[in-house]
Design a protein around this motif. Structure first.
Motif, mmCIF file in Angstrom:
data_model
loop_
_atom_site.group_PDB
_atom_site.id
_atom_site.type_symbol
_atom_site.label_atom_id
_atom_site.label_comp_id
_atom_site.label_asym_id
_atom_site.label_seq_id
_atom_site.Cartn_x
_atom_site.Cartn_y
_atom_site.Cartn_z
ATOM 1 N N HIS A 221 3.082 0.494 -15.100
ATOM 2 C CA HIS A 221 1.675 0.122 -15.275
ATOM 3 C C HIS A 221 1.270 0.344 -16.728
ATOM 4 C CE1 HIS A 221 1.758 4.426 -14.472
ATOM 5 N NE2 HIS A 221 0.657 4.506 -15.203
ATOM 6 N N ARG B 15 -3.764 13.604 -10.263
ATOM 7 C CA ARG B 15 -2.533 13.561 -9.443
ATOM 8 C C ARG B 15 -2.628 14.437 -8.207
ATOM 9 N NH1 ARG B 15 -2.515 11.258 -14.498
ATOM 10 N NH2 ARG B 15 -1.355 9.381 -14.088
ATOM 11 N N HIS C 121 4.349 1.951 -18.879
ATOM 12 C CA HIS C 121 5.158 3.145 -18.611
ATOM 13 C C HIS C 121 5.162 3.408 -17.115
ATOM 14 C CE1 HIS C 121 0.990 4.542 -18.722
ATOM 15 N NE2 HIS C 121 1.372 5.511 -17.892
ATOM 16 N N ASP D 102 4.680 6.913 -14.605
ATOM 17 C CA ASP D 102 4.191 8.280 -14.760
ATOM 18 C C ASP D 102 5.282 9.327 -14.573
ATOM 19 O OD1 ASP D 102 1.709 7.380 -15.415
ATOM 20 O OD2 ASP D 102 0.780 7.805 -13.472
HETATM 21 FE FE FE2 Z 1 0.172 6.266 -16.338
#
Ligand code: FE2
Ligand code: AKG
Length: 306
Positions: A259, A276, A152, A154
C-alpha cells in the motif's frame, strides 16, 4: 469489477497512476454491520483488507480532528485566516509525519483508537475472537499538499511479533481523490515471491560482522518497496485500489498487503492515523510498546550476520 471511468487523474510520489479499469479501481466495502466473524475473516484472507464504511462515530472523529488542528494552529502551521477545521496550511508549511501529536495530550484520538469499549477495539475483539491489544505508538500523518507515502508493506517495520497483526487506517476528515488517501495493491498479500524476499526484511537490522554498516545508526532504512507505483503495479500484475473516504470510515489491512499514499493535490492538509491491533495472547513487537516506544531508534536495532 467496478468501473473507474469516472476517476480523475491521481498521482503517487509524483507519478501519474496508470488509469483504465485494468490498472486502477475502487475499494470494495463489505457489509461492515456484519458481525459474522467468519465472513469477515474470509474476506480478509481473500482481499487482504476490509473497507469499513462508517465504522466510527463521526463526532468522535471530528473531535480528534479538531484537537489535532488546534495543536497545529498553536505551532503556527495553519493559515490563521481560514476556519480551523478546513486544515488550510500556512504558506510554505511542510508537514508529513506527526506522531508526537498523537502520543501526548491527545485524549480524543486515544479514545477513538484505543478505548476498550470504542468501535474500533470492539471490532477487533470480535474479528480476532479474543482479547485484543494495540500498539502504543500511533502513526499520525498530517500531510501538506505534495507527495505521499511510497509503496511498502507494514511487516518490514513491525514484524518482530505476530504476523497476525492488522493496521487500521483512519481518515481524520473527509478525503477526496484530490486530497489523496490510502491506496492498496490488489492481491499483493498473496504474492509469495514478495513475501519470501522483501517481506522477510526488518528495517532495523544491521550486519553485525560489518562495523561500517550504515544501517547501524540510520533510522527506518530500506523500508520502501518502490517510489514508482506503476512499476510495482506492473511487476505484480494487479490494480491500485482506493476510495473517497468519509469521516467514520476505516480501512483494516494485513501486514503483507502492499500500500501507499496518493499525493495531496488539494490546498488542505490531509490528516489520518494508522494504528495496530493483534490478539493479546500473541507475541508483540516491543519497538512499538510502552509509554515511549523505542521505534526505529538505536534501542530498536538488531545485529545479524550477513
Ligand atoms: Fe503502511
Ligand atoms: O497514510 C499514508 O499515507 C500511508 C499509510 C500507511 O502506510 C499505513 O497505514 O500503514
Amino acid at each position: 469489477m467496478t468501473t473507474t471511468c469516472a476517476l480523475p487523474a491521481m498521482y503517487s510520489c509524483g507519478h501519474k497512476l496508470d488509469d483504465g479499469d485494468s490498472f486502477l479501481g475502487l475499494l470494495e466495502s463489505p457489509c461492515h454491520a456484519s458481525s459474522d466473524r467468519e465472513l469477515l475473516q474470509r474476506q480478509m484472507a481473500q482481499d487482504g483488507y476490509l473497507f469499513l464504511r462508517g465504522c466510527l462515530d463521526k463526532e468522535e472523529v471530528l473531535t480528534a480532528r479538531r484537537h489535532i488542528l488546534a495543536q497545529l494552529a498553536a505551532e503556527g502551521q495553519l493559515d490563521p485566516s481560514a476556519p480551523l477545521m478546513s486544515a488550510k496550511p500556512k504558506l510554505g508549511a511542510k508537514l508529513f509525519f506527526q506522531p508526537e501529536l498523537a502520543q501526548k495530550n491527545n485524549p480524543p484520538l486515544q479514545l477513538l483508537l484505543y478505548h476498550p469499549q470504542g468501535n474500533l477495539m470492539r471490532f477487533f475483539s470480535s474479528f480476532l475472537d479474543g482479547e485484543v491489544r494495540h500498539f502504543d505508538f500511533t502513526w499520525l500523518r498530517c500531510i501538506s499538499p505534495g507527495p505521499a507515502t511510497p509503496s511498502h508493506c507494514d511487516i518490514v517495520y513491525m514484524g518482530r511479533g505476530t504476523r497476525k497483526l492488522y493496521t487500521a487506517w483512519v481518515p481524520l476528515g473527509d478525503v477526496d481523490f484530490k486530497m489523496g488517501g490510502l491506496m492498496v495493491l490488489e492481491n499483493s498479500h498473496k504474492n509469495e515471491r514478495l513475501q519470501n524476499t522483501y517481506g522477510q526484511r526488518d528495517v532495523d537490522t544491521y550486519c553485525s560482522n560489518r562495523p561500517d554498516d550504515p544501517a547501524r545508526t540510520a533510522s527506518g532504512l530500506n523500508g520502501w518497496l518502490s517510489e514508482d507505483p506503476n512499476h510495482i503495479r506492473h511487476s505484480l500484475g494487479s490494480r491500485w485500489l482506493t476510495a473517497e473516504y468519509r469521516v467514520g470510515d476505516v480501512v483494516v489491512f494485513c501486514m503483507d498487503l502492499v500500500h501507499g499514499g496518493i499525493d495531496n493535490r488539494s490546498d488542505r492538509i490531509r490528516i489520518s492515523s494508522d494504528s495496530r491491533y493483534q490478539l493479546a495472547s500473541e507475541p508483540v513487537d516491543e519497538r512499538w510498546i510502552g509509554e515511549n516506544p523505542p521505534g526505529h531508534s538505536l534501542a530498536g536495532k538488531r545485529g545479524r550476520v550477513c
